[in-house]
Write a protein that holds these residues in place. Sequence first.
Motif, mmCIF file in Angstrom:
data_model
loop_
_atom_site.group_PDB
_atom_site.id
_atom_site.type_symbol
_atom_site.label_atom_id
_atom_site.label_comp_id
_atom_site.label_asym_id
_atom_site.label_seq_id
_atom_site.Cartn_x
_atom_site.Cartn_y
_atom_site.Cartn_z
ATOM 1 N N GLU A 17 0.832 -1.209 0.000
ATOM 2 C CA GLU A 17 0.000 0.000 0.000
ATOM 3 C C GLU A 17 0.865 1.257 0.000
ATOM 4 O O GLU A 17 0.549 2.247 -0.681
ATOM 5 N N GLN A 21 0.997 4.420 -2.797
ATOM 6 C CA GLN A 21 0.863 5.832 -2.427
ATOM 7 C C GLN A 21 2.157 6.623 -2.654
ATOM 8 O O GLN A 21 2.216 7.810 -2.333
ATOM 9 N N ASP A 373 0.083 16.180 4.189
ATOM 10 C CA ASP A 373 -0.384 15.727 2.875
ATOM 11 C C ASP A 373 -0.461 16.908 1.909
ATOM 12 O O ASP A 373 -0.910 18.003 2.265
#
Length: 410
Positions: A17, A21, A373
């Motif tokens: 994962e 990303q 982010d």
Amino acid sequence: MSHSFKALHLAESQIAELDLQLLRRRLRATESACDTKSTVDGRELKAFCSNDYLGLANHPALIAALAEGAKRYGVGSGASHLISGHSVAHELLEKKLASFQSQHIPQARALFFSTGYLANLTAITGLVRLAPSGQASIYSAKLNHASLIDGVRLAGAQNKASVTLFDHTQLDSLTESLKNDQKPFKLIVTDGVFSMDGDLAPAKALLQIAEQYDALLLIDDAHGFGVLGKQGHGILEQDNLNSERLIYIGTLGKAAGVSGAFICAHDSFIEWLIQKGRPYIYSTATPPAIAHTLLTSLELIEGEEGQNRRTHLRQLIEIWKKEMVFAQWEKSFSSTPIQPVILGSNANALLAAKLLDEAGYWIPAIRPPTVPDGSARLRITFSANHTVDDLRQLIHQLKQIEQTSMVQAS
């Protein structure tokens, strides 16, 4: 292998994962000393990514001091400080570190640690234990380093301390929260220089707030010690602060060029941490040869050579501010050797780092969770060993790479 081994399956699926990303980190092994040029995978790269701000990590005087220290003290300490690991070298280093902050912290005393992470964990968890369980409040800047965040979390869990986050660029909410806080123990925690943005904490304003609302102020000056202030003593010197409420933490593996960290505070707080600071009590002491080496490092920082190196750093920073103009990339304001270039997405940051690597530069992409982010970046750092020509060549290369990446992105 059994398919019922769920932990291994979880590890493999979550690593996959991270790959999806673009968040998986990878180690690169250097084959040379820390300096402005590094040999990596058999290639020499121009390094603009270390925290060796004063360029001391490969200094001949420190190399000689380490050899001398090893000859005198050996290569290990053998035990924790409170058993048999506390050397006269540690003692001399702590006295010298305390003298650096003696004009800013009354009855200053220092405690030496193997890492800044340990120093932060010890300071926060140990100080909060001054209050009964549930009777302490911690106020932590949102962009603090991971070691401060973990120290705050651990203190909150161990001592049922309440935790409030605040924006260091806007202190009204901090003031409002403290105004309504009736707990007997309050601790404000902040970086001195924020490591991913390079901006400074409003230390003077935070100290005024701490005095008004009877709080301690802990400043982790990992990226300011050795760099800020006329003598390199750090943010307390630069802002001319003085208070018994100050808990100062400095790192010795960045501008000081060696390894370790320290807490400096009023003697009573340090004595308490020796008695109750679990990471300090239960860790093997750093080899005395390291402490011996740091004594030479502190002489360089405080002396004429250190002043000359800081002057050169400021020159590099001013050239960057004036000459590094991007078409689309975002340049953050910083008066320190940390100069981030914000690229937004993980893909953009990885592409820029790849193109830099191909051009012979080592500037890794910095991605979440290290930064928020959507704010992946290049974290460019200067060393006093970089020349003006080194910097101007980098500026030229970055402008070319920005154009190339814009074309590829379109």
